[in-house]
Scaffold this active site. Sequence first.
Site, mmCIF file in Angstrom:
data_model
loop_
_atom_site.group_PDB
_atom_site.id
_atom_site.type_symbol
_atom_site.label_atom_id
_atom_site.label_comp_id
_atom_site.label_asym_id
_atom_site.label_seq_id
_atom_site.Cartn_x
_atom_site.Cartn_y
_atom_site.Cartn_z
ATOM 1 C CD GLU A 108 -2.854 -1.443 2.192
ATOM 2 O OE1 GLU A 108 -4.081 -1.425 2.086
ATOM 3 O OE2 GLU A 108 -2.266 -1.711 3.268
ATOM 4 C CD GLU A 128 -3.437 -6.465 4.346
ATOM 5 O OE1 GLU A 128 -2.702 -5.490 4.542
ATOM 6 O OE2 GLU A 128 -3.439 -7.110 3.269
#
Length: 254
Positions: A108, A128
């Site tokens: 990210e 995740e």
Amino acid sequence: MADTVLTEFGDGVAVITINRPEARNAIDRATAEGIAAAVDELESRSDLVIGILTGAGGTFCSGMDLKAFVRGENPMIRGRGFGGLVERPPTKPLIAAVEGWALAGGFELALSADLIVASRAAKFGIPEVKRGLVAAAGGLLRLPKTLPYQLAMQIALTGEPLSAEDAHRHGLVNIVSEPGAALTDARELAAQIAGNAPLAVRATKQIVAGAVRWTDAEGFAAQGAAVAEVLASQDAQEGARAFAEKRAPRWQGR
């Protein structure tokens, strides 16, 4: 500046290095604050046109430091998000130079950059969902704007990594480098950009970044002020004179 973040400034380029190789450059609070401070310096210095974000020791970033998180540290900076970057990238262009893994929050961070140069051996992933979490540091928002929708969804839902070669094929990575050469190639790309007029570079980045969410009408309206500032600058006059006189321009950033 935290010693977990190293900086180097010169020739219009800021190199920001996450320096926690023993933790695969995982982001703790001090590192997030260090990145934020480095970005502030990039933004504030008129001699800097572009930044490069990279990681030491053959890894870009493995995401949040879970051990630090358990100790109560928060790698989110108010108004800036994870790593002091993902919610407020610099107005100047930023290149991610990726070796090894860009994982979870590390991916990210890379997605927060405008350009990505990656080693052929690099891998990108947001795993995740495998840990009962959600990639909430911009990955789910930015991936569908860069990759085909179905591929972005597959990466997000399976948590499986994407190779640098596949990322390049789908337009996520600009340049694929030989292992160990990502930063060198990123410096070459940054030097090309830093040789251009600073005000024009910044305005151009902002317009391209905004174009993914604007309609044409909104875009023409939004770019008006930025373009007007550039056209009224001394650099615009210098660019025209240098072209007419067949010489290299001497930019002043004003």
